[in-house]
Design a protein around this motif. Structure first.
Motif, PDB file in Angstrom:
ATOM      1  N   VAL A  77      11.840  -1.696  -9.825  1.00  0.00           N
ATOM      2  CA  VAL A  77      11.845  -1.222  -8.408  1.00  0.00           C
ATOM      3  C   VAL A  77      10.519  -0.931  -7.960  1.00  0.00           C
ATOM      4  O   VAL A  77       9.758  -1.081  -6.947  1.00  0.00           O
ATOM      5  N   ASN A  78       9.781   0.097  -8.664  1.00  0.00           N
ATOM      6  CA  ASN A  78       8.461   0.786  -8.469  1.00  0.00           C
ATOM      7  C   ASN A  78       7.459  -0.371  -8.482  1.00  0.00           C
ATOM      8  O   ASN A  78       6.565  -0.209  -7.664  1.00  0.00           O
ATOM      9  N   ALA A  79       7.579  -1.435  -9.342  1.00  0.00           N
ATOM     10  CA  ALA A  79       6.503  -2.250  -9.611  1.00  0.00           C
ATOM     11  C   ALA A  79       6.536  -3.061  -8.202  1.00  0.00           C
ATOM     12  O   ALA A  79       5.562  -3.586  -7.759  1.00  0.00           O
ATOM     13  N   GLU A  80       7.797  -3.488  -7.835  1.00  0.00           N
ATOM     14  CA  GLU A  80       8.061  -4.418  -6.806  1.00  0.00           C
ATOM     15  C   GLU A  80       7.568  -3.503  -5.386  1.00  0.00           C
ATOM     16  O   GLU A  80       6.881  -4.030  -4.531  1.00  0.00           O
ATOM     17  N   ASN A  81       7.894  -2.118  -5.522  1.00  0.00           N
ATOM     18  CA  ASN A  81       7.324  -1.522  -4.238  1.00  0.00           C
ATOM     19  C   ASN A  81       5.679  -1.221  -4.319  1.00  0.00           C
ATOM     20  O   ASN A  81       5.002  -1.503  -3.270  1.00  0.00           O
ATOM     21  N   GLU A  82       5.253  -1.310  -5.698  1.00  0.00           N
ATOM     22  CA  GLU A  82       3.843  -1.371  -5.632  1.00  0.00           C
ATOM     23  C   GLU A  82       2.994  -2.506  -5.222  1.00  0.00           C
ATOM     24  O   GLU A  82       2.164  -2.634  -4.714  1.00  0.00           O
ATOM     25  N   LYS A  83       3.600  -3.644  -5.779  1.00  0.00           N
ATOM     26  CA  LYS A  83       3.461  -4.935  -5.385  1.00  0.00           C
ATOM     27  C   LYS A  83       3.261  -5.187  -3.791  1.00  0.00           C
ATOM     28  O   LYS A  83       2.451  -5.781  -3.304  1.00  0.00           O
ATOM     29  N   LYS A  84       4.358  -4.816  -3.289  1.00  0.00           N
ATOM     30  CA  LYS A  84       4.509  -4.893  -1.769  1.00  0.00           C
ATOM     31  C   LYS A  84       3.410  -3.860  -1.143  1.00  0.00           C
ATOM     32  O   LYS A  84       2.900  -4.231  -0.238  1.00  0.00           O
ATOM     33  N   ARG A  85       3.210  -2.656  -1.508  1.00  0.00           N
ATOM     34  CA  ARG A  85       2.067  -1.970  -1.237  1.00  0.00           C
ATOM     35  C   ARG A  85       0.822  -2.354  -1.150  1.00  0.00           C
ATOM     36  O   ARG A  85      -0.252  -2.444  -0.582  1.00  0.00           O
ATOM     37  N   GLN A 120      -0.008  -5.496  -1.699  1.00  0.00           N
ATOM     38  CA  GLN A 120       0.037  -6.775  -0.751  1.00  0.00           C
ATOM     39  C   GLN A 120      -0.549  -6.345   0.721  1.00  0.00           C
ATOM     40  O   GLN A 120      -1.174  -6.893   1.495  1.00  0.00           O
ATOM     41  N   SER A 121       0.222  -5.316   1.124  1.00  0.00           N
ATOM     42  CA  SER A 121      -0.155  -4.636   2.354  1.00  0.00           C
ATOM     43  C   SER A 121      -1.428  -4.137   2.476  1.00  0.00           C
ATOM     44  O   SER A 121      -2.040  -4.282   3.676  1.00  0.00           O
ATOM     45  N   SER A 122      -1.881  -3.491   1.383  1.00  0.00           N
ATOM     46  CA  SER A 122      -3.510  -3.049   1.249  1.00  0.00           C
ATOM     47  C   SER A 122      -4.164  -4.370   1.417  1.00  0.00           C
ATOM     48  O   SER A 122      -5.416  -4.137   1.820  1.00  0.00           O
ATOM     49  N   ALA A 123      -4.187  -5.249   0.838  1.00  0.00           N
ATOM     50  CA  ALA A 123      -4.719  -6.456   0.670  1.00  0.00           C
ATOM     51  C   ALA A 123      -5.012  -7.242   2.110  1.00  0.00           C
ATOM     52  O   ALA A 123      -5.975  -7.724   2.190  1.00  0.00           O
ATOM     53  N   LYS A 124      -4.013  -6.789   3.090  1.00  0.00           N
ATOM     54  CA  LYS A 124      -3.969  -7.885   4.051  1.00  0.00           C
ATOM     55  C   LYS A 124      -5.067  -6.878   5.140  1.00  0.00           C
ATOM     56  O   LYS A 124      -5.814  -7.664   6.013  1.00  0.00           O
TER      57      LYS A 124
END
Length: 374
Positions: free
Chosen positions: A328-336, A338-342
């Motif tokens: 779950v943390n990894a998925e959240n980090e991934k999402k974060r 991804q949002s940071s890369a935008k």
């Protein structure tokens, strides 16, 4: 007196060889008496004849003047013979054989002395009023010679049952036999019976009586001889069987020894088996004890295994939860991320847009303004 002296002399001569033998034996083993009233010692008292001698004046010369059934005032010729033999046996100290002076043995079924040891000394079968000719006995309803011989055969059977076949045959063969009869046949029957004195002379009837006597004696002699031969044959058979029995006994003794040896060996084996059984019982106790200890240790190990299994399940559950949390943390980090890369991409696009329009990018303006402010 002359008759008595003659009988004593005859008995003395009979006893002389026996008295000087190596082993003293009786003169004769027994006495058998047949005939009429001249030798009847009381047999008529036990039947229902025309006449008896059981009342006075018979027996008046006996002690207490008792009538004994003898057709006489005292002793009969058979008593004198028995008395003489007993006295001679006593004089020469011969083996006692039980002859009494009055010779009372009676073998009739109703006789009081027709049993036991009395049979060993002989028997008196005579009946007063009897004779050689059986019809003579029927006149007085007494015991005929044929019936006396029948009683004699019954006596032989009783004697064999008492003393054994061999001893009985020895007594029968060696006994003294007395037969006194004939006077009644002539005086009571022939002289008053017309069917006899009119059909035959006295000599002819006497010859007939002699023939009856001879036939009876020959018949009993042949019977005794046959029984003696049968007894001898049985004795030989007994000896043969005894020899066979001895052989069989030796064989049995040999088998007995072999069986005893085998029994001893089996007993030894049994003792060893018992010892092994006792040792096995001890081993069984030790093994049962060790089995109980091993079972206890196994139960404890199973408990530990169960605890370890539960601990593994708990660790698995914990690891599963940790793994889920990490995912779950990894998925959240991934999402974060991804949002940071935008955001830089948008800035790059903005710079590209400004460059396309020929004006400095917003970042450069920002940088220039910051320097002017400085």
């Amino acid at each position: 007196m002359e008759l008595r002296g003659f009988l004593l002399l005859a008995a003395f001569l009979m006893a002389w060889p026996a008295a000087h033998s190596e082993e003293a034996r009786p003169l004769v083993p027994a006495v058998m008496v047949f005939g009429d009233s001249l030798v009847d010692v009381g047999n008529n008292d036990y039947i229902l004849p025309v006449g008896k001698a059981n009342a006075p004046p018979y027996g008046r010369d006996f002690k207490d003047r008792v009538a004994t059934g003898r057709f006489c005032n005292g002793k009969l010729i058979s008593d004198v013979i028995g008395w003489s033999l007993a006295r001679i046996s006593k004089f020469f100290k011969l083996k006692s054989w039980g002859l009494l002076a009055l010779f009372p043995s009676i073998s009739l079924p109703g006789g009081p002395e027709a049993s036991g040891l009395n049979l060993l000394t002989g028997a008196n079968f005579a009946s007063g009023g009897s004779g050689y000719y059986d019809p003579t006995a029927r006149i007085a309803n007494v015991i005929s010679l044929s019936e006396q011989l029948k009683y004699f055969r019954e006596y032989h059977s009783k004697l064999a049952a008492l003393a054994g076949d061999s001893q009985a045959q020895s007594i029968i063969s060696g006994s003294l036999y007395i037969i006194v009869a004939g006077s009644n046949d002539l005086g009571v029957n022939y002289n008053i019976n017309p069917l006899l004195y009119k059909t035959q002379t006295v000599d002819q009837f006497s010859d007939r009586l002699i023939g009856i006597f001879q036939n009876a004696v020959m018949r009993e002699r042949d019977s005794a001889k046959l029984k003696e031969e049968q007894s001898a044959a049985r004795f030989d058979d007994i000896l043969r069987k005894e020899n066979v029995s001895c052989v069989n006994l030796k064989s049995i003794e040999t088998e007995k020894i072999l069986w005893q040896e085998e029994l001893a060996a089996e007993r030894s084996n049994l003792c060893r088996l018992l010892e092994n059984l006792e040792q096995a019982e001890r081993y069984k106790y030790v093994l049962e004890k060790k089995f109980k200890e091993g079972k206890k240790m196994m139960d404890e190990a199973m408990k530990k295994v169960e605890l370890a299994r539960n601990e593994v399940e708990r660790i698995k559950m914990s690891a599963r939860r940790e793994s889920n949390n990490v995912l779950v943390n990894a998925e959240n980090e991934k999402k974060r991320l991804q949002s940071s890369a935008k955001e830089p991409q948008q800035r790059i696009k903005g710079l590209e847009f400004d460059l396309d329009r020929g004006r400095p990018p917003e970042t450069c303006r920002a940088y220039g303004s910051s320097r002017a402010t400085a």
